[in-house]
Design a protein around this motif. Structure first.
Motif, PDB file in Angstrom:
ATOM      1  N   SER A  49       4.371  -9.024  -4.486  1.00  0.00           N
ATOM      2  CA  SER A  49       4.241  -7.467  -3.011  1.00  0.00           C
ATOM      3  C   SER A  49       3.118  -6.206  -3.120  1.00  0.00           C
ATOM      4  O   SER A  49       2.648  -6.000  -4.468  1.00  0.00           O
ATOM      5  CB  SER A  49       5.313  -6.810  -2.485  1.00  0.00           C
ATOM      6  OG  SER A  49       6.245  -6.613  -3.569  1.00  0.00           O
ATOM      7  N   ILE A  50       2.544  -5.654  -2.149  1.00  0.00           N
ATOM      8  CA  ILE A  50       1.412  -4.835  -2.027  1.00  0.00           C
ATOM      9  C   ILE A  50       2.460  -3.516  -2.293  1.00  0.00           C
ATOM     10  O   ILE A  50       1.699  -3.004  -3.182  1.00  0.00           O
ATOM     11  CB  ILE A  50       1.187  -4.268  -0.149  1.00  0.00           C
ATOM     12  CG1 ILE A  50      -0.315  -4.085  -0.732  1.00  0.00           C
ATOM     13  CG2 ILE A  50       2.512  -3.707   0.258  1.00  0.00           C
ATOM     14  CD1 ILE A  50      -0.716  -3.933   0.777  1.00  0.00           C
ATOM     15  N   THR A 107      -5.323  -4.444  -2.135  1.00  0.00           N
ATOM     16  CA  THR A 107      -4.689  -3.216  -2.280  1.00  0.00           C
ATOM     17  C   THR A 107      -4.187  -2.341  -0.211  1.00  0.00           C
ATOM     18  O   THR A 107      -3.348  -1.916  -0.086  1.00  0.00           O
ATOM     19  CB  THR A 107      -4.942  -1.455  -2.922  1.00  0.00           C
ATOM     20  OG1 THR A 107      -6.325  -1.679  -2.595  1.00  0.00           O
ATOM     21  CG2 THR A 107      -4.674  -2.259  -4.172  1.00  0.00           C
ATOM     22  N   GLN A 108      -5.182  -2.395  -0.030  1.00  0.00           N
ATOM     23  CA  GLN A 108      -5.075  -2.608   1.326  1.00  0.00           C
ATOM     24  C   GLN A 108      -4.253  -3.441   2.515  1.00  0.00           C
ATOM     25  O   GLN A 108      -3.622  -3.124   3.562  1.00  0.00           O
ATOM     26  CB  GLN A 108      -6.324  -2.525   2.088  1.00  0.00           C
ATOM     27  CG  GLN A 108      -7.758  -1.576   1.757  1.00  0.00           C
ATOM     28  CD  GLN A 108      -8.927  -1.131   2.768  1.00  0.00           C
ATOM     29  OE1 GLN A 108      -9.008  -2.613   3.158  1.00  0.00           O
ATOM     30  NE2 GLN A 108      -9.817  -1.110   2.104  1.00  0.00           N
ATOM     31  N   GLY A 109      -3.914  -5.116   1.725  1.00  0.00           N
ATOM     32  CA  GLY A 109      -2.948  -6.156   2.656  1.00  0.00           C
ATOM     33  C   GLY A 109      -3.584  -6.597   3.362  1.00  0.00           C
ATOM     34  O   GLY A 109      -3.041  -8.242   4.194  1.00  0.00           O
ATOM     35  N   ILE A 123      -4.107 -10.613  -0.202  1.00  0.00           N
ATOM     36  CA  ILE A 123      -2.497 -11.350  -1.029  1.00  0.00           C
ATOM     37  C   ILE A 123      -2.741 -11.954  -2.588  1.00  0.00           C
ATOM     38  O   ILE A 123      -3.861 -12.132  -3.022  1.00  0.00           O
ATOM     39  CB  ILE A 123      -1.711 -12.370  -0.377  1.00  0.00           C
ATOM     40  CG1 ILE A 123      -1.817 -13.385  -0.655  1.00  0.00           C
ATOM     41  CG2 ILE A 123      -1.145 -11.483   0.863  1.00  0.00           C
ATOM     42  CD1 ILE A 123      -0.428 -14.448  -0.574  1.00  0.00           C
ATOM     43  N   TYR A 143      -6.023 -14.954   1.790  1.00  0.00           N
ATOM     44  CA  TYR A 143      -5.200 -14.528   2.781  1.00  0.00           C
ATOM     45  C   TYR A 143      -5.754 -15.706   4.480  1.00  0.00           C
ATOM     46  O   TYR A 143      -5.264 -17.050   3.758  1.00  0.00           O
ATOM     47  CB  TYR A 143      -6.737 -13.801   3.953  1.00  0.00           C
ATOM     48  CG  TYR A 143      -8.156 -14.283   4.067  1.00  0.00           C
ATOM     49  CD1 TYR A 143      -8.079 -14.802   5.402  1.00  0.00           C
ATOM     50  CD2 TYR A 143      -8.850 -14.687   3.581  1.00  0.00           C
ATOM     51  CE1 TYR A 143      -8.837 -15.336   5.931  1.00  0.00           C
ATOM     52  CE2 TYR A 143     -10.081 -15.238   3.427  1.00  0.00           C
ATOM     53  CZ  TYR A 143     -10.267 -15.262   5.053  1.00  0.00           C
ATOM     54  OH  TYR A 143     -11.531 -15.718   5.386  1.00  0.00           O
TER      55      TYR A 143
END
Length: 135
Positions: A7-8, A43-45, A48, A66
């Motif tokens: 998860s981020i 890190t920007q989402g 993943i 992605y």
């Protein structure tokens, strides 16, 4: 080996463990992406991070991915994969289950010829051959 989505909130703690595998995978990308680009996108989402861990939670492989939609499919696109992430039928089944849990109906990725041969044992077929030229 267990496949885990990161998860981020945990990306910054996990990235140093995954980075060598992503860097190795991207060393074959012909300059499309650097490991710094991958870290930024994760890190920007926008991408993943997925890791393969053993019973002690030691990372043995990592991938970035992605998702995007086509008219008839939702695609989980692997942008980098290194280490022992997909090293058996079991780990590939786990990756497929994760992609499906995110609504994907297909998994795709760019691959060099040797990787394409390896992935063919999991049912992957060559769809495109991408070429390019810089202007």
């Amino acid at each position: 080996m267990k496949i885990q989505y990161v998860s981020i909130e945990w990306v910054h703690r996990t990235w140093p463990l995954a980075e060598p595998y992503i860097a190795d995978a991207l060393s074959h990308s012909k300059g499309e992406y650097t490991v710094e680009n991958a870290k930024s996108l994760v890190t920007q989402g926008q991408w993943i991070l997925i890791v393969a861990v053993d019973e002690e939670n030691t990372v043995h492989g990592a991938a970035t991915m992605y998702f995007f939609n086509r008219p008839d499919n939702r695609v989980a696109f692997i942008t980098a994969m290194g280490g022992r992430l997909v090293s058996s039928e079991d780990t590939f089944e786990q990756l497929k289950a994760y992609a499906a849990s995110m609504g994907a109906t297909a998994i795709e990725g760019t691959a060099r010829e040797s990787t394409a041969r390896l992935w063919s044992r999991y049912g992957f077929e060559e769809k495109y051959r991408i070429v390019g030229v810089k202007l």
